[in-house]
Design an enzyme around this catalytic site. Structure first.
Site, PDB file in Angstrom:
ATOM      1  N   GLU A 131       0.864  -1.175   0.000  1.00  0.00           N
ATOM      2  CA  GLU A 131       0.000   0.000   0.000  1.00  0.00           C
ATOM      3  C   GLU A 131       0.900   1.225   0.000  1.00  0.00           C
ATOM      4  OE1 GLU A 131      -0.534  -2.201   2.688  1.00  0.00           O
ATOM      5  OE2 GLU A 131      -2.369  -3.196   2.057  1.00  0.00           O
ATOM      6  N   TYR A 161       7.800   2.151  -7.788  1.00  0.00           N
ATOM      7  CA  TYR A 161       7.194   0.820  -7.835  1.00  0.00           C
ATOM      8  C   TYR A 161       6.801   0.445  -9.264  1.00  0.00           C
ATOM      9  CZ  TYR A 161       6.981   1.706  -2.808  1.00  0.00           C
ATOM     10  OH  TYR A 161       7.305   2.020  -1.514  1.00  0.00           O
TER      11      TYR A 161
END
Length: 147
Positions: free
Chosen positions: A107, A119
């Site tokens: 998250e 990411y």
């Protein structure tokens, strides 16, 4: 920058990791939680980035069956934009992949564009949203997966 060393986190790193938590997060993990992760949690792996004997970053992951649940990624504000986060994530993916992890999830704050961009460089994709996830300000969390 002096030589960057990536290695497995050990209980002796807890003091420096606690300091990084306080520098990097609005709601930092407690010293006790970090100590548990480094010494007792059989699911956890922490990789630290060290420069001149100083822990300047780390990544934590829980390996659950064939999934890696990334718990936290921290890089000292003094060492950002030096590819340390990239080195940590890449190493964590390599190590857990060799241990049988086939997918990773995490998250991330919806407002944290630099982290989301990092990411995505590793193939993570946005797959969900946790409304009001962060307790300090009620910000949403984006759920990302790398499969």
């Amino acid at each position: 920058m002096a030589e960057l060393i990536l290695r497995k986190g050990v209980p002796g790193d807890v003091d420096q990791m606690e300091l990084l938590e306080q520098q990097c997060f609005a709601v930092p993990w407690s010293r006790e939680s970090l100590a548990y992760e480094l010494s007792e949690n059989p699911l956890s792996l922490y990789i630290v980035a060290e420069v001149d004997s100083r822990v300047v970053g780390y990544v934590g992951v829980w390996s659950i069956v064939d999934e890696g649940h990334i718990t936290n990624v921290a890089v000292s504000p003094d060492f950002r934009r030096k590819h340390i986060g990239m080195a940590l994530i890449g190493t964590m993916i390599d190590v857990t992949g060799k241990q049988g992890v086939k997918a990773h999830t995490l998250e991330v704050r919806a407002s944290n564009a630099p982290a989301i961009g990092l990411y995505k460089k590793f193939g993570f994709a946005e797959e969900g949203l946790r409304k009001g996830y962060y307790e300090d300000n009620g910000e949403d969390a984006i759920i990302m997966w790398r499969r």
